[in-house]
Write a protein that holds these residues in place. Structure first.
Motif, PDB file in Angstrom:
ATOM      1  N   HIS A  51      28.651  23.686  36.895  1.00 42.03           N
ATOM      2  CA  HIS A  51      29.220  24.694  37.791  1.00 42.03           C
ATOM      3  C   HIS A  51      29.617  25.948  37.012  1.00 42.03           C
ATOM      4  CE1 HIS A  51      29.236  22.539  41.579  1.00 42.03           C
ATOM      5  NE2 HIS A  51      29.743  21.466  40.970  1.00 42.03           N
ATOM      6  N   TRP A  52      30.186  25.759  35.831  1.00 43.02           N
ATOM      7  CA  TRP A  52      30.553  26.908  34.998  1.00 43.02           C
ATOM      8  C   TRP A  52      29.319  27.679  34.546  1.00 43.02           C
ATOM      9  CZ3 TRP A  52      34.735  29.568  34.727  1.00 43.02           C
ATOM     10  CH2 TRP A  52      35.954  28.980  35.029  1.00 43.02           C
ATOM     11  N   PHE A  55      28.273  29.820  37.379  1.00 43.16           N
ATOM     12  CA  PHE A  55      29.196  30.948  37.525  1.00 43.16           C
ATOM     13  C   PHE A  55      28.917  32.017  36.466  1.00 43.16           C
ATOM     14  CE2 PHE A  55      33.315  32.976  36.559  1.00 43.16           C
ATOM     15  CZ  PHE A  55      33.541  33.579  37.794  1.00 43.16           C
ATOM     16  N   ILE A  56      28.721  31.601  35.240  1.00 40.55           N
ATOM     17  CA  ILE A  56      28.433  32.544  34.152  1.00 40.55           C
ATOM     18  C   ILE A  56      27.100  33.264  34.395  1.00 40.55           C
ATOM     19  CG2 ILE A  56      27.863  32.678  31.680  1.00 40.55           C
ATOM     20  CD1 ILE A  56      30.001  30.406  31.317  1.00 40.55           C
TER      21      ILE A  56
END
Length: 195
Positions: A51-52, A55-56
Motif C-alpha cells: 500500500h505504501w 501511495f509513493i
C-alpha cells in the motif's frame, strides 16, 4: 485480508512472468508482475508495504504530471505554475485515482503511468548535442517499453503523445516529435500488442 492474492508469488519463479500470461485472466505484464514478485520477497504477506508503494508511486506520478504540465503550458501562459498545480491537485484527489492507490492490485496502473510520465518528460527535454539526442531517444524508448510491459492500456500512450504534439506544440511552432518517432511509437505499441 486484501484485494490481492499472494499465493501466486510463492508458487511461480520470476522467469514465469516473462514467458507466459501472468495471471488467470491472461494479462501479460512482465515488468509489473516481476516487480510485485520482488516486493513480495521484501514485504511478505503483509499488504501494508505494498500500500505504501502504491501511495509513493501516486505521489511520484503527481510530481511528474506537474512538471509535464508546467513545461507544456509554458507555451500558452507566462506564469505557468498555478494552472499545472491546480490540474495536478485535481488529478491527485480525483475519485478515479482512489482505487489504484488504495488497492494493492492497482499497482500495475500506477507503475505503467509512472514509466509513461517519465518517458514523456524525457521527450520534453531538449538535448544539447547529437550524441545526447541519441542517448535520450534510447532512454525514451526504454521507458515507454517499460510502460507497455507494465500494463496493456499503455499501448494507447503513443497516440496521446501524437495528440499532445499536434494540439499544443505545433500550434506554437515547436516540434518535439519527428514523423519517424511517431511512426516508431505507434509501431512499437502495435508490435507489443501483437505479442
Amino acid at each position: 485480508a486484501d484485494d490481492f492474492g499472494f499465493e501466486e508469488y510463492v508458487k511461480r519463479p520470476v522467469s514465469f512472468y516473462w514467458t507466459s500470461p501472468n495471471d488467470n485472466e491472461g494479462h501479460f505484464r512482465p515488468v509489473a508482475y516481476s516487480t510485485k514478485y520482488f516486493l513480495y520477497d521484501a514485504f511478505g504477506e503483509n499488504p501494508a508495504g505494498l500500500h505504501w508503494i502504491n501511495f509513493i508511486l501516486h505521489i511520484a506520478n503527481c510530481a511528474l504530471l506537474f512538471f509535464i504540465l508546467r513545461r507544456v503550458l509554458q507555451r500558452i501562459a507566462e506564469n505557468s505554475t498555478f494552472i499545472p498545480l491546480l490540474l495536478t491537485i485535481l488529478f491527485q484527489i480525483h475519485p478515479s485515482s482512489v482505487q489504484n492507490v488504495l488497492w494493492v492490485s492497482g499497482f500495475s496502473d500506477l507503475f505503467s503511468l509512472f514509466w509513461f510520465l517519465l518517458s514523456f518528460l524525457m521527450l520534453l527535454h531538449r538535448p544539447g548535442d547529437k550524441n545526447q539526442s541519441k542517448i535520450q531517444a534510447m532512454v525514451y524508448w526504454l521507458l515507454l517499453t517499460l510502460s507497455f510491459l507494465s500494463k496493456e492500456s499503455a499501448l494507447a500512450f503513443p497516440i496521446v503523445l501524437v495528440i499532445v504534439h499536434y494540439m499544443v506544440f505545433l500550434c506554437f511552432g515547436e516540434k518535439i516529435l519527428s514523423r519517424r518517432h511517431m511512426l516508431i511509437g505507434v509501431s512499437t505499441a502495435l508490435g507489443v500488442s501483437a505479442l
